[in-house]
Design a protein around this motif. Sequence first.
Motif, PDB file in Angstrom:
ATOM      1  N   ARG A 136      11.209   4.996   3.623  1.00  0.00           N
ATOM      2  CA  ARG A 136      10.114   5.705   4.283  1.00  0.00           C
ATOM      3  C   ARG A 136       9.037   4.746   4.820  1.00  0.00           C
ATOM      4  O   ARG A 136       8.020   5.177   5.332  1.00  0.00           O
ATOM      5  N   CYS A 162       7.495   2.119   2.878  1.00  0.00           N
ATOM      6  CA  CYS A 162       6.595   1.518   1.886  1.00  0.00           C
ATOM      7  C   CYS A 162       6.830   0.009   1.825  1.00  0.00           C
ATOM      8  O   CYS A 162       7.972  -0.453   1.827  1.00  0.00           O
ATOM      9  N   ASP A 194       1.384   1.370  -1.321  1.00  0.00           N
ATOM     10  CA  ASP A 194       1.631   2.508  -0.432  1.00  0.00           C
ATOM     11  C   ASP A 194       2.807   3.370  -0.893  1.00  0.00           C
ATOM     12  O   ASP A 194       3.230   4.287  -0.189  1.00  0.00           O
ATOM     13  N   THR A 249      -5.022  10.057   0.307  1.00  0.00           N
ATOM     14  CA  THR A 249      -4.139  11.156   0.665  1.00  0.00           C
ATOM     15  C   THR A 249      -2.696  10.809   0.325  1.00  0.00           C
ATOM     16  O   THR A 249      -2.276   9.652   0.357  1.00  0.00           O
ATOM     17  N   GLY A 265      -0.077  10.208   3.185  1.00  0.00           N
ATOM     18  CA  GLY A 265      -0.689   9.318   4.177  1.00  0.00           C
ATOM     19  C   GLY A 265      -1.008   7.929   3.641  1.00  0.00           C
ATOM     20  O   GLY A 265      -0.538   6.922   4.170  1.00  0.00           O
ATOM     21  N   ASP A 266      -1.790   7.881   2.547  1.00  0.00           N
ATOM     22  CA  ASP A 266      -2.126   6.581   1.973  1.00  0.00           C
ATOM     23  C   ASP A 266      -1.068   6.097   0.981  1.00  0.00           C
ATOM     24  O   ASP A 266      -0.718   4.920   0.965  1.00  0.00           O
ATOM     25  N   ARG A 288       2.701   7.221  -0.870  1.00  0.00           N
ATOM     26  CA  ARG A 288       3.847   8.111  -1.060  1.00  0.00           C
ATOM     27  C   ARG A 288       4.192   8.155  -2.550  1.00  0.00           C
ATOM     28  O   ARG A 288       4.158   7.124  -3.220  1.00  0.00           O
ATOM     29  N   GLU A 331       7.205  16.985   0.340  1.00  0.00           N
ATOM     30  CA  GLU A 331       6.129  16.521   1.219  1.00  0.00           C
ATOM     31  C   GLU A 331       5.412  15.256   0.743  1.00  0.00           C
ATOM     32  O   GLU A 331       4.721  14.604   1.518  1.00  0.00           O
ATOM     33  N   SER A 332       5.588  14.894  -0.512  1.00  0.00           N
ATOM     34  CA  SER A 332       4.746  13.832  -1.077  1.00  0.00           C
ATOM     35  C   SER A 332       5.208  12.418  -0.699  1.00  0.00           C
ATOM     36  O   SER A 332       4.567  11.443  -1.049  1.00  0.00           O
TER      37      SER A 332
END
Lengths: 330, 330
Positions: free
Chosen positions: B179, B181, B239, B262, B265-266, B268, B328-329
Motif C-alpha cells: 500500500r 508504507c 506510516d 488520520t 491518511g497518516d 495505515r 478502510e484502515s
Amino acid sequence: MNAKPPTSLDVARLAGVSQATVSYVLNDRPGMRISDETRARVREAADRLGYVPHAGARTLRTGRSGLVLISMEDIPYGPLAVGMLEELDRELSRRGYTLVQYGARRLRGVPAARAWAELRPVAVLAGAGKLSRQALEVLRSAGVKAVIALGNQPSPVVPSVALDHEGIGVLAAGHLIDRGCRTLAAIVPTEVGLREMGERRLAGVQRVARARGVPLTRVDLPFREESAAALADLWRAVDGVFAYNDEYAMLLMAVLGDAGLTVPGDVRVVGCDDLPLAALLRPRLTTVRLDLSAMPSTLVQRLEELIAEGQGTPYRIDPWTATLVVRESS
Amino acid sequence: MNAKPPTSLDVARLAGVSQATVSYVLNDRPGMRISDETRARVREAADRLGYVPHAGARTLRTGRSGLVLISMEDIPYGPLAVGMLEELDRELSRRGYTLVQYGARRLRGVPAARAWAELRPVAVLAGAGKLSRQALEVLRSAGVKAVIALGNQPSPVVPSVALDHEGIGVLAAGHLIDRGCRTLAAIVPTEVGLREMGERRLAGVQRVARARGVPLTRVDLPFREESAAALADLWRAVDGVFAYNDEYAMLLMAVLGDAGLTVPGDVRVVGCDDLPLAALLRPRLTTVRLDLSAMPSTLVQRLEELIAEGQGTPYRIDPWTATLVVRESS
C-alpha cells in the motif's frame, strides 16, 4: 505399542510389601503405622514403574476426591466468564481441589448427572436448568457432597449463583432518565444464550421507566451492523438507549455515527461490562461494571461449607456488585 | 447426610445375579451371553438404587475411556479460543467422546501427567511446554493412547497444533508495503501469554521488512491508553503499523485520532483476528482473519488415528488458513 499399565500389585512385588501397604502409602490413608523406610521403598517402586494411583480406584477406597466439576454451559463465554473461571481454578488449586470443566453440553437432568457422577467429583457446579430433583438424587447417591447452580434464575433445589440482571437494567435506566432522557430504548439481543439475560435486563429498565413515566421501546436486535442501521428512524425517535452490553453499544454507536446522529447530543448510550473497548470508544462509553472479583473465593467458601455440612437448602449466593462507570456517551 | 453410595454389589443383590453379571451388563462388555431378561433386571435394579457405574472402575476393567482431557493453559483465552473449544466439545460429543478441561494450570511435566492420568483419559491435549519426555512416559503407562501438543512452538516429542504466527506477520507487512508504507512499526504486547505470540508475529514482519528494504520499529506496548498515547512522536514518524491484534488496533486508532493523526491518511493500520469490533471501527479495520473452522474436526480425526495406531512421531497439524480482510484502515 503400549504395555499394560503397571498396577499396584506390580508396585507391591517390586517393593516387597503387600498390595494393601501400597494402597495405604500412595493414598495417604490415615490410621496405619507404616515405617518411613517402607514408605520410601513403595514410593521408589511406584516411581520406577511409572505407577499412577487411579483417581477412580482411590475414590472407591477412600470415598474422597478433590475434583470440582463444572459443566460447560450453552452460553457464549464472554471475557468476564473466562476470567472468572481462571480465577476459580486458581482459588480451588490453592485449597487442594482441582477444577474440571465437563463438556457434552447437550446433557441435562439425570443423563447429565450420571455422566458427571462417573468422575466421582466432590462438588458440581452446573446450570440451574440442568439440575432436576432426580438429577440431584443421582449425584447424592454417587457421593457428590455439594451442588451449586449457575444461571440467570435461581434453582429451586440447590443454592444458586444467579446474577442480578434486573439490577443492571435499573442502574442504566435510572442514569439515563437522571441525565434528562425522555424516550428510552433497550436492546435485547436475539442470540441464543444472550436473549434470556437481555430479557432480564430489560425487565429492570421497564420497572424504572414505568415508575418514572418514561416511554420505552424494546428493540430485539441481532449483532449485525445492517440490522442496527435499518433502524435509523427508531434511533432518531429516542434520546437514550441501554444497549445491553458494551459490544452492542459499539455496534449502536457506529450506526448512529453513520446516520449523522451524535452521542450523547442526540442519543445517550449506556453499555454493560466495562470491557477494554468501552474506554477506547470515542465518545468514551458509559457502562455498568460488574465487580465479580469476590465471586471465586465466595463460591469456594460456600462449596467447602456444603461439603462439610451436606447439601444445603436453596438460597441465593450473590457475591457481586454493579456500579455505573460514567464516561462521555451519556 | 448422604448414605454410602450404592455399589455394584447392592445392584447384584437386588437383581439376584452375580456382581460380575452386573459389571458385564452395565459396562457393555462384549463376549458374554446374558439374556435380555437378566439385562433388564440388572438395569432396573441399578435405576432403583441410583447406581452409577464408576468411570474409574470401568476403565480399570475394560481399559477404555471416552474422556479427552485438555489442560487449561496460562494463555488469555480470546473469543477465538473459546469458540474453538466449544466446537471441539461438540465434535467430540458427536463421536462419543467427552471433553474435560483440566484445571490446576501451574502443573507441568511429570506432576501434571500424573494428575491427568488419574482420570484415565484416552487422549490428552496440552501445551507443548508441559509435555516432557518423562511426562509422556507417565501418560503412556497410564494407558493414554493419544497426546497432541498445543502452543506457539511445535513439540519435539508428539504431534503438535502450532499456529503459524509468523505467517500472520508476513501477510500484514506485505500488505502495508504494497500500500506504499515506507516506515513500519509492529506492536508486541507486553502481557504474559501474548508476548510470545507477539514475538513470532513480529518475526514475520521483520522478514518481509528486511527483504523489501523497509525500516521497522518494534513497539513493546502494554494494553493501556496512556502508554500508547505517550508514543505520539513515534506514531508520527511511521506510516504503517501492524497492531498485533484487533484490540490493540482499536487502542492505537483511538490514540492516533486523539493526536490528530488520520487513518489511513497518516498511518495505515492492520489488526488480526477479525473480531466483530473490526468492522465496527471507523475507519473499518483491515485485519488478518484466521479461519480455524477446520481445526476441531481435524483435531478429532488425528486423535482417532493416534488412538487407533498408538503414539505418533512429532509432526505438525496445521488446519488453518490466514487471509487478509482489507477494509478502510489500510
